[in-house]
Scaffold this motif. Structure first.
Motif, PDB file in Angstrom:
ATOM      1  N   LEU A 493      42.453 -24.254   8.722  1.00 16.75           N
ATOM      2  CA  LEU A 493      42.559 -25.674   8.407  1.00 16.75           C
ATOM      3  C   LEU A 493      42.097 -26.531   9.579  1.00 16.75           C
ATOM      4  O   LEU A 493      41.378 -27.525   9.396  1.00 16.75           O
ATOM      5  N   LEU A 494      42.476 -26.149  10.788  1.00 21.93           N
ATOM      6  CA  LEU A 494      42.035 -26.895  11.975  1.00 21.93           C
ATOM      7  C   LEU A 494      40.528 -26.766  12.180  1.00 21.93           C
ATOM      8  O   LEU A 494      39.847 -27.729  12.547  1.00 21.93           O
ATOM      9  N   VAL A 495      39.998 -25.559  11.937  1.00 21.88           N
ATOM     10  CA  VAL A 495      38.549 -25.371  12.050  1.00 21.88           C
ATOM     11  C   VAL A 495      37.825 -26.210  11.005  1.00 21.88           C
ATOM     12  O   VAL A 495      36.755 -26.779  11.272  1.00 21.88           O
ATOM     13  N   ALA A 496      38.405 -26.299   9.806  1.00 21.28           N
ATOM     14  CA  ALA A 496      37.807 -27.142   8.766  1.00 21.28           C
ATOM     15  C   ALA A 496      37.801 -28.612   9.179  1.00 21.28           C
ATOM     16  O   ALA A 496      36.863 -29.354   8.876  1.00 21.28           O
ATOM     17  N   MET A 497      38.857 -29.050   9.877  1.00 21.81           N
ATOM     18  CA  MET A 497      38.885 -30.425  10.394  1.00 21.81           C
ATOM     19  C   MET A 497      37.738 -30.652  11.375  1.00 21.81           C
ATOM     20  O   MET A 497      37.087 -31.710  11.365  1.00 21.81           O
ATOM     21  N   ILE A 498      37.489 -29.670  12.237  1.00 25.41           N
ATOM     22  CA  ILE A 498      36.383 -29.786  13.184  1.00 25.41           C
ATOM     23  C   ILE A 498      35.060 -29.888  12.445  1.00 25.41           C
ATOM     24  O   ILE A 498      34.191 -30.703  12.790  1.00 25.41           O
ATOM     25  N   ALA A 499      34.889 -29.044  11.407  1.00 32.14           N
ATOM     26  CA  ALA A 499      33.654 -29.082  10.627  1.00 32.14           C
ATOM     27  C   ALA A 499      33.477 -30.430   9.933  1.00 32.14           C
ATOM     28  O   ALA A 499      32.378 -31.003   9.917  1.00 32.14           O
ATOM     29  N   LEU A 500      34.568 -30.971   9.375  1.00 33.19           N
ATOM     30  CA  LEU A 500      34.495 -32.270   8.709  1.00 33.19           C
ATOM     31  C   LEU A 500      34.172 -33.380   9.706  1.00 33.19           C
ATOM     32  O   LEU A 500      33.378 -34.279   9.418  1.00 33.19           O
ATOM     33  N   LEU A 501      34.777 -33.306  10.887  1.00 33.14           N
ATOM     34  CA  LEU A 501      34.503 -34.298  11.922  1.00 33.14           C
ATOM     35  C   LEU A 501      33.037 -34.246  12.348  1.00 33.14           C
ATOM     36  O   LEU A 501      32.443 -35.269  12.701  1.00 33.14           O
ATOM     37  N   THR A 502      32.455 -33.051  12.309  1.00 31.13           N
ATOM     38  CA  THR A 502      31.042 -32.904  12.657  1.00 31.13           C
ATOM     39  C   THR A 502      30.143 -33.454  11.564  1.00 31.13           C
ATOM     40  O   THR A 502      29.213 -34.227  11.828  1.00 31.13           O
TER      41      THR A 502
END
Length: 542
Positions: A493-502
């Motif tokens: 979930l945290l990695v997905a947040m990073i991807a979304l922020l990118t």
């Protein structure tokens, strides 16, 4: 009369307060019920924070920065207590709630069973964080600061083990000393100005008598020490690596935002009290922040290179993140401009999420005996775990392809923290540097020095994390660790947040740019606070 929706600004404080108090009525053996209440409160907090973020996006009337105010007790400023919501505080509320949900889910697999009242302490920590982000006066900043510190004491000592207790007692002693500095500094500021309202101080700082200005600066400096300790500014950061390494994995992940409380307060007060319009106080403390921030970055990347375990390395990565934002804050006070600050805010969000994910990866990667455990230099005593008890009380199902998922998640954190393309860490650093060199107001030597330190910190991060990754995923012959889906899901979930922020980097940078520009216009903040109207007999009144 105030509409119900106008009370929403106080919800980020009330939701965790009510949830934490409610769970104290439950027996500790009712863990599933307490976990459900805690996660439900965090989800509600996220929805409220997102709505407040949408409200903060602004209107043309407010220069693109709509600020909301809430008079507690319905007393007029500067005598009453006021909550202030602007772009920066809304951003920090969303970040705290985004970290809280995966951290609570991760803790539900095993960690919340290692001691008493974990869920309540976690909610009180959220209450203190949100209150510190929303408050508009220094006295209540101290109150919420102490609330989050008291909760963090219990969370840090959650579990057992000699290393954790020793680090916890050291942490308590350091923060009690910082709180004393806070009180002394606030007392000096009040003695000079007669107010603790941030907005009132912003308006008064220009007119302080020359004979009293040194005392005001002394109070601000002494109070600043308390928050610089929390932010981890060198040389006041020696407590942080051992403390973060020794804490339980979900606690360390949530502590990733604790240093940002100090950064937030320094940024807020610096731009309000010592901005370009502050008269003789303009730029006060800027050089300390610039050179102290860069020294913190150097200390952080040297610690990364020297660390033999992922826990200590992740703690030093937190210092690199904090040092970067503090240095940029000082550069902004010295004329660096909003563009550089907006890149720093974007970098702060991405690096905080990435370090939190790294802390959650730490324990699964060190779970098995053998090469991995020896490499990470972590013992079960440091975590306070009894492997036999853990085996009997596992929650959820183990997932296949453990090392693959671990490796991909670890690689995403490496890219962000090392500042490599294509993820958000690279975007944030490029935005900072383009804003710095595009402004042209900073001395070239200072700008190039910051560039060199920033590049070296990224290079050291890559070396350190790659070394850990190679020895963990390639050079180890031990069998893959057994990791539960309930532990993997929060990391993903945290990695997905990073991807979304990118992916949504352009939208995020626009928001950060508006936030930075608003911080450079403190009159919007102070004039808005004093324009807030009391509610009397169903009608607004001054």
């Amino acid at each position: 009369m105030m509409l119900a929706t106008e009370h929403l600004i106080i919800a980020p404080i009330l939701i965790p307060l009510i949830a934490g108090a409610l769970m104290l009525l439950y027996d500790d053996r009712q863990r599933k019920a307490k976990l459900a209440i805690s996660v439900g409160a965090a989800v509600a907090l996220l929805f409220v924070s997102v709505e407040l973020l949408n409200r903060s996006k602004g209107t043309p009337l407010s220069g693109g920065n709509e600020i909301s105010f809430y008079l507690l007790g319905n007393w007029a400023v500067p005598f009453g207590i006021i909550l202030v919501l602007d772009r920066l505080s809304a951003l920090m509320l969303v970040l705290a709630s985004l970290l809280a949900i995966p951290t609570l889910i991760y803790a539900g697999a095993a960690w919340h069973r290692q001691g008493q009242h974990f869920q309540s302490l976690f909610q009180f920590l959220l209450m203190g964080l949100n209150g510190a982000f929303l408050t508009g006066d220094l006295f209540n900043l101290f109150v919420f600061f102490e609330v989050l510190l008291a909760a963090s004491y219990g969370l840090l000592l959650h579990g057992s083990g000699q290393l954790r207790v020793r680090a916890g007692l050291h942490y308590i002693a350091v923060n009690l000393a910082a709180s004393l500095f806070f009180l002394v500094g606030v007392s000096l500021i009040y003695g000079v100005t007669g107010t603790l309202s941030m907005a009132h101080l912003s308006q008064m700082v220009v007119n302080i008598a020359p004979s009293e200005r040194p005392l005001f600066h002394a109070g601000a400096a002494i109070m600043g020490i308390a928050f610089l300790v929390k932010a981890g500014l060198w040389p006041m950061s020696f407590w942080l690596p051992t403390t973060y390494m020794a804490s339980a994995a979900p606690v360390a992940a949530m502590f990733a935002i604790m240093t940002k409380v100090g950064v937030y307060v320094i940024l807020r007060l610096s731009m309000l009290l010592f901005g370009p319009d502050a008269g003789a106080s303009a730029g006060f403390g800027a050089q300390v922040l610039i050179w102290g921030g860069m020294a913190t970055m150097v200390y952080g990347f040297l610690g990364v290179l020297a660390a033999q375990g992922l826990g200590r390395m992740a703690a030093h990565l937190v210092l690199i993140s904090s040092g970067t934002i503090l240095a940029v804050t000082g550069l902004a006070l010295s004329g660096g401009g909003p563009a550089m600050l907006s890149g720093a805010l974007y970098y702060m969000i991405s690096s905080t999420i990435a370090t939190a994910a790294l802390f959650l990866l730490l324990e699964p990667m060190s779970r098995e005996e053998g090469g991995i455990a020896a490499l990470l230099a972590l013992t079960s005593d440091a975590y306070g775990l009894d492997p036999e008890d853990e085996e009997e009380e596992e929650v959820g199902l183990a997932i296949p392809g453990t090392m693959t998922v671990l490796g991909l998640s670890f690689g995403a954190c490496l890219l962000v923290l090392g500042g490599l393309p294509p993820l958000s860490g690279f975007i944030g650093k490029v935005a900072m540097l383009s804003g710095m060199f595009g402004n042209g107001a900073l001395p070239p030597g200072l700008a190039w020095t910051f560039l060199a330190v920033l590049m070296l910190s990224g290079f050291a991060t890559i070396i350190g994390l790659v070394r850990i990754g190679i020895q963990t995923f390639w050079a180890s012959d031990s069998s893959p660790p057994k990791v539960l889906a309930m532990e993997f899901a929060p990391v993903l979930l945290l990695v997905a947040m990073i991807a979304l922020l990118t992916v949504r980097g352009n939208d995020a940078l626009r928001y950060m740019d508006a936030t930075a520009r608003a911080l450079h216009q403190p009159l919007i903040y102070s004039d808005g606070v004093f324009a807030t109207r009391r509610v009397t007999n169903g009608e607004d009144a001054q």
